[in-house]
Write a protein that holds these residues in place. Structure first.
Motif, PDB file in Angstrom:
ATOM      1  N   ASP A  31       0.869  -1.183   0.000  1.00  0.00           N
ATOM      2  CA  ASP A  31       0.000   0.000   0.000  1.00  0.00           C
ATOM      3  C   ASP A  31       0.898   1.221   0.000  1.00  0.00           C
ATOM      4  OD1 ASP A  31      -2.077   2.045   0.778  1.00  0.00           O
ATOM      5  OD2 ASP A  31      -3.285   0.253   1.073  1.00  0.00           O
ATOM      6  N   SER A 114     -13.030  -4.842  -9.374  1.00  0.00           N
ATOM      7  CA  SER A 114     -13.815  -3.993 -10.261  1.00  0.00           C
ATOM      8  C   SER A 114     -14.878  -3.340  -9.364  1.00  0.00           C
ATOM      9  CB  SER A 114     -14.439  -4.808 -11.397  1.00  0.00           C
ATOM     10  OG  SER A 114     -15.121  -3.944 -12.279  1.00  0.00           O
ATOM     11  N   VAL A 175     -18.811  -1.316   0.045  1.00  0.00           N
ATOM     12  CA  VAL A 175     -18.188  -2.107   1.116  1.00  0.00           C
ATOM     13  C   VAL A 175     -18.543  -1.510   2.481  1.00  0.00           C
ATOM     14  CG1 VAL A 175     -16.008  -2.949   2.074  1.00  0.00           C
ATOM     15  CG2 VAL A 175     -16.275  -2.722  -0.429  1.00  0.00           C
TER      16      VAL A 175
HETATM   17  N1  LIG Z   1     -15.486   0.927  -0.961  1.00  0.00           N
HETATM   18  C1  LIG Z   1     -16.435   0.538  -1.797  1.00  0.00           C
HETATM   19  O1  LIG Z   1     -17.633   0.727  -1.554  1.00  0.00           O
HETATM   20  C2  LIG Z   1     -16.054  -0.165  -3.080  1.00  0.00           C
HETATM   21  C3  LIG Z   1     -17.063  -0.637  -3.937  1.00  0.00           C
HETATM   22  C4  LIG Z   1     -16.710  -1.293  -5.111  1.00  0.00           C
HETATM   23  C5  LIG Z   1     -15.377  -1.488  -5.407  1.00  0.00           C
HETATM   24  N2  LIG Z   1     -14.420  -1.010  -4.570  1.00  0.00           N
HETATM   25  C6  LIG Z   1     -13.002  -1.215  -4.913  1.00  0.00           C
HETATM   26  O2  LIG Z   1     -12.442  -2.064  -3.934  1.00  0.00           O
HETATM   27  C7  LIG Z   1     -11.071  -1.712  -3.747  1.00  0.00           C
HETATM   28  C8  LIG Z   1     -10.799  -1.464  -2.270  1.00  0.00           C
HETATM   29  O3  LIG Z   1     -11.618  -0.405  -1.836  1.00  0.00           O
HETATM   30  P1  LIG Z   1     -11.646   0.059  -0.304  1.00  0.00           P
HETATM   31  O4  LIG Z   1     -13.038   0.345   0.028  1.00  0.00           O
HETATM   32  O5  LIG Z   1     -10.888  -0.891   0.550  1.00  0.00           O
HETATM   33  O6  LIG Z   1     -10.879   1.456  -0.424  1.00  0.00           O
HETATM   34  P2  LIG Z   1      -9.848   2.109   0.598  1.00  0.00           P
HETATM   35  O7  LIG Z   1      -9.663   3.528   0.174  1.00  0.00           O
HETATM   36  O8  LIG Z   1     -10.234   1.853   2.001  1.00  0.00           O
HETATM   37  O9  LIG Z   1      -8.516   1.300   0.283  1.00  0.00           O
HETATM   38  C9  LIG Z   1      -7.803   1.471  -0.913  1.00  0.00           C
HETATM   39  C10 LIG Z   1      -6.318   1.443  -0.581  1.00  0.00           C
HETATM   40  O10 LIG Z   1      -5.597   1.612  -1.814  1.00  0.00           O
HETATM   41  C11 LIG Z   1      -4.451   2.399  -1.524  1.00  0.00           C
HETATM   42  N3  LIG Z   1      -4.006   3.042  -2.751  1.00  0.00           N
HETATM   43  C12 LIG Z   1      -4.705   3.863  -3.575  1.00  0.00           C
HETATM   44  N4  LIG Z   1      -3.934   4.250  -4.595  1.00  0.00           N
HETATM   45  C13 LIG Z   1      -2.716   3.671  -4.418  1.00  0.00           C
HETATM   46  C14 LIG Z   1      -1.497   3.700  -5.128  1.00  0.00           C
HETATM   47  N5  LIG Z   1      -1.332   4.448  -6.218  1.00  0.00           N
HETATM   48  N6  LIG Z   1      -0.457   2.978  -4.662  1.00  0.00           N
HETATM   49  C15 LIG Z   1      -0.579   2.238  -3.539  1.00  0.00           C
HETATM   50  N7  LIG Z   1      -1.725   2.162  -2.809  1.00  0.00           N
HETATM   51  C16 LIG Z   1      -2.763   2.888  -3.264  1.00  0.00           C
HETATM   52  C17 LIG Z   1      -4.914   3.395  -0.471  1.00  0.00           C
HETATM   53  O11 LIG Z   1      -3.822   3.901   0.266  1.00  0.00           O
HETATM   54  C18 LIG Z   1      -5.889   2.573   0.364  1.00  0.00           C
HETATM   55  O12 LIG Z   1      -5.270   2.013   1.511  1.00  0.00           O
HETATM   56  C19 LIG Z   1     -10.821  -0.523  -4.664  1.00  0.00           C
HETATM   57  O13 LIG Z   1     -10.261  -0.999  -5.868  1.00  0.00           O
HETATM   58  C20 LIG Z   1     -12.187   0.043  -4.911  1.00  0.00           C
HETATM   59  O14 LIG Z   1     -12.257   0.743  -6.142  1.00  0.00           O
HETATM   60  C21 LIG Z   1     -14.720  -0.373  -3.397  1.00  0.00           C
END
Ligand SMILES: NC(=O)c1ccc[n+]([C@@H]2O[C@H](COP(=O)([O-])OP(=O)(O)OC[C@H]3O[C@@H](n4cnc5c(N)ncnc54)[C@H](O)[C@@H]3O)[C@@H](O)[C@H]2O)c1
Length: 283
Positions: A31, A114, A175
């Protein structure tokens, strides 16, 4: 398996790391922010930097080598959280780097996040039928969703280039974890608050189980699966939610009780994914 998890410090990532470790896998947490749990080996990397991603998959000093699978969750997780072009660039570059570096490193199992958004969220145009499933073409309506739709296409081409690649995109619903569930009560009087995603959600622990099933599956090629809870965020029956522009949408099946309008039938059939958590049991 030795599994690299990108976005490991995030909401879903933390649940995924815990679930994979509990199942006996060795996890390498990646991360751009520090991973909070010392139970898993971790490295801070920026996924938009190809060199860092290649190194993470082939060997960072004092960190696990011989990665068998990648779970790619790193992204800015929704429209509006960063300016459109910055969000698009971060997400799609990270995903290209993961797919390409995995290919270079000979890693043939990739599970990646996705999103339900490709189904047409916020559904200003009604979906073709209900419940929605994976059988109609992606309908991105934001730069975030456009990135995810293009990443799904990118995955198909990587699978074409590498026939023994398994590259599974999980179209997660919104989520949630236990700290979110009390807030669901505030939506009950006004269903419109959550009509944008057809009242869907996914508990992070169920999302993590879906990731593990996908990693452990022996499928080859590119595929996508909707991953959602079995029920909606509402207490009232689903049939009462289908009003306004949704009222004339063809209904296929499965709308008994509080059933979700996001079909997980394909994930159930192919991956054996069965959602276990309902928010109603958690408040
Ligand atoms: N949260 C939702 O409701 C939801 C719904 C559908 C899909 N998603 C997808 O699920 C995945 C996880 O989402 P989440 O809710 O855990 O989000 P989150 O923001 O809690 O976690 C995402 C993590 O990715 C890291 N990150 C982002 N860009 C980065 C980079 N360039 N290099 C390294 N780390 C990077 C961030 O630091 C963060 O810790 C994502 O791909 C998101 O698009 C999330």
């Amino acid at each position: 398996m030795h599994i690299a998890v990108t976005g490991a410090a995030g909401k879903l990532g933390r649940a995924v790391v815990e679930d994979l470790r509990r199942a006996g896998h060795v996890v390498f947490a990646l991360d751009r922010i520090r991973f909070p749990d010392t139970a898993a080996e971790s490295t801070v990397i920026d996924m938009t930097d190809y060199g860092q991603v290649v190194e993470a998959f082939t060997g960072v000093d004092a960190r696990p080598r011989g990665i068998d699978a990648v779970v790619h969750l790193a992204a800015i997780p929704g429209p509006g959280l960063a300016a459109n072009a910055a969000l698009f660039t971060n997400n799609i570059t990270s995903t290209y780097n993961v797919f390409s570096a995995a290919r270079l490193a000979g890693i043939t199992t990739i599970v990646w996040a996705s999103s339900e958004t490709v189904l047409g969220i916020p559904f200003e145009t009604a979906p073709p039928y209900l419940p929605v499933d994976e059988e109609y073409a992606a309908r991105p309506e934001s730069s975030y969703s456009l990135g995810k739709a293009l990443e799904e296409t990118m995955a198909e081409h990587f699978a074409r280039w590498t026939p023994d690649l398994s590259i599974i995109g999980l179209r997660f619903s919104n989520v949630m974890d236990d700290s979110d569930y009390p807030g669901f009560e505030t939506w009950q009087d006004d269903p419109d608050t959550r009509s944008w995603n057809l009242w869907g959600y996914i508990d992070a622990r169920d999302g993590a189980r879906a990731v593990r099933l996908a990693v452990e599956s022996d499928r080859k090629g590119a595929d996508t699966f909707i991953i959602a809870a079995a029920d909606t965020v509402m207490r009232r029956p689903t049939s009462e939610l289908i009003t306004g522009r949704l009222a004339s949408v063809e209904r296929w099946s499965g709308l008994e009780g509080r059933a979700s309008l996001l079909s997980t039938g394909k994930a159930r059939r192919v991956l054996g994914y069965v959602p276990q958590v309902s928010w109603l049991d958690r408040i």
